[in-house]
Design an enzyme around this catalytic site. Structure first.
Site, PDB file in Angstrom:
ATOM      1  NE  ARG A  11       0.291  -4.047   0.938  1.00  0.00           N
ATOM      2  CZ  ARG A  11      -1.001  -3.892   0.627  1.00  0.00           C
ATOM      3  NH1 ARG A  11      -1.367  -3.387  -0.541  1.00  0.00           N
ATOM      4  NH2 ARG A  11      -1.952  -4.207   1.498  1.00  0.00           N
ATOM      5  CG  ASP A  12      -2.961  -0.700   1.258  1.00  0.00           C
ATOM      6  OD1 ASP A  12      -3.001  -0.227   0.122  1.00  0.00           O
ATOM      7  OD2 ASP A  12      -3.959  -1.193   1.831  1.00  0.00           O
ATOM      8  CG  HIS A 205      -7.324  -3.764   4.581  1.00  0.00           C
ATOM      9  ND1 HIS A 205      -5.957  -3.939   4.669  1.00  0.00           N
ATOM     10  CD2 HIS A 205      -7.489  -2.934   3.521  1.00  0.00           C
ATOM     11  CE1 HIS A 205      -5.346  -3.266   3.732  1.00  0.00           C
ATOM     12  NE2 HIS A 205      -6.257  -2.637   3.001  1.00  0.00           N
ATOM     13  CG  HIS A 207      -8.516   1.528   1.775  1.00  0.00           C
ATOM     14  ND1 HIS A 207      -7.326   2.099   1.428  1.00  0.00           N
ATOM     15  CD2 HIS A 207      -8.316   0.189   1.746  1.00  0.00           C
ATOM     16  CE1 HIS A 207      -6.431   1.145   1.181  1.00  0.00           C
ATOM     17  NE2 HIS A 207      -7.007  -0.029   1.363  1.00  0.00           N
ATOM     18  CB  CYS A 238      -5.903   0.153  -3.883  1.00  0.00           C
ATOM     19  SG  CYS A 238      -5.596  -1.242  -5.007  1.00  0.00           S
ATOM     20  CG  ASN A 247      -4.589   1.310   4.393  1.00  0.00           C
ATOM     21  OD1 ASN A 247      -3.693   1.704   3.659  1.00  0.00           O
ATOM     22  ND2 ASN A 247      -5.156   0.138   4.254  1.00  0.00           N
TER      23      ASN A 247
END
Ligand code: HMG
Ligand code: MG
Length: 295
Positions: A11-12, A205, A207, A238, A247
């Site tokens: 996803r990310d 979370h 990055h 993002c 990430n």
């Protein structure tokens, strides 16, 4: 000691790659992550394909994954609003993640509404999600800095986290969306978050834009955090956070924890296999240092 790793690569990671992958390639990536031993994998997003074309087809992908893994790990999908929630119900997924931010401008750019507006949207479907016994994660972006507003106050983060807790989310992921956090800042904010949220529900979370993600994870671990989000090979970023890199790489994180004798349940060789697979699919060298050490 053990740590729960929450894999966000499908996803990310993929939402920020310039190449749009086929459903088959996304499925194969997820399959390899399952085989590596992941307990939690975020596999898609029920967002507008006009905003995030990379996540188009999440409905059919998720149906395919759920059909293939009846007793699989926890699979997750992002849900921004009632329309996304309808799609999540149709997919059969049992774990959903809502997302908002600690800064107004980022929220507006990311989901076209204010922080209050995001909570109004959540209120439209979370009661139904709870009735359906779904597990709910709440993301808070820009907790350590915003690409549009700069500094973000701790109290803004704590206020959004508290609102999510009141909504009854099962866990909260605190995002360093643009990778600006430093360990001292992490120390101060995490101490407050652990008091408010508790170690069972708190995820971090990071990055890795400026190369400090692992250092910040180490600092969070020392404070008592035991859930971290990461993406295979360090994929991603993002799309509404200019300059955000991927990430923290799952490979690097699993290596560090394994060497520190902290259990993750993830087989590092298989993880590297999954990361190499997706590296060849996106057709660019991924940033994971561990991956580079295993040509
Ligand atoms: P909007 O334009 O304000 O929505 O977008 P709207 O309700 O006005 O609807 C406009 C159109 O979108 C309509 O279609 C709707 O049907 C459609 P039209 O009539 O024009 O043909 N629509 C949808 N289509 C599919 N799925 C939906 C949906 N909702 C409306 N769910 C919206 C609002 C939230 C949809 C939009 O802003 C959006 O999709 N944003 C996506 C943002 C996103 O995915 N960002 C990346 C994830 S967040 C992140 O990466 C941060 C995180 O990793 C943590 C961190 O690092 O900090 C989690
Ligand atoms: Mg993110």
């Amino acid at each position: 000691m053990s740590v729960r790793i929450f894999e966000v690569g499908p996803r990310d990671g993929l939402q920020n790659e310039s190449k749009n992958l086929s459903i088959d390639a996304r499925f194969e990536f997820i399959k390899r992550l399952v085989e590596a031993g992941h307990s939690d994998i975020e596999i898609g997003a029920f967002v507008s394909p006009k905003w995030i074309p990379q996540m188009e087809g999440s409905l059919s992908l998720i149906k395919k994954v759920l059909a293939a893994y009846i007793d699989g790990p926890r699979f997750w999908a992002l849900v921004p609003n009632a329309k996304g929630f309808e799609d999540s119900l149709e997919s059969g997924i049992k774990n959903i993640a809502v997302f908002t931010a600690a800064s107004e401008t980022f929220n507006l750019k990311n989901i076209n509404t204010s922080i209050d507006g995001s909570f109004e949207r959540f209120n439209e479907f979370l009661p139904q999600a709870k009735k359906a016994k779904m597990r709910i994660r709440g993301y808070v972006s820009t907790c350590f800095g915003c690409p549009y507003e700069g500094k973000v106050e701790e109290r803004a983060v704590l206020k959004v986290a508290e609102r999510l807790l009141k909504l009854g989310v099962h866990e909260i992921s605190i995002g360093d969306t643009i990778g600006v956090a430093n360990p001292k800042q992490v120390n101060a904010l995490v101490k407050k978050l652990l008091k408010l949220v508790g170690p069972k529900k708190l995820a971090l979370h990071f990055h890795d834009t400026r190369g400090l993600a692992l250092t910040n994870i180490y600092e969070s671990l020392e404070q008592g955090v035991n859930m971290f989000d990461s993406s295979a090979g360090g994929l991603g970023g993002c799309p509404y956070a200019p300059g955000a890199a991927g990430n923290v790489a799952t490979d690097d994180l699993v290596y560090m924890l394994r060497e520190m004798k902290i259990k993750t349940g993830i087989d590092l060789d298989r993880q590297v296999g999954a990361s190499k697979f997706i590296q060849s699919e996106v057709d660019r060298e991924l940033p994971s240092r561990f991956l580079k050490s295993r040509p």
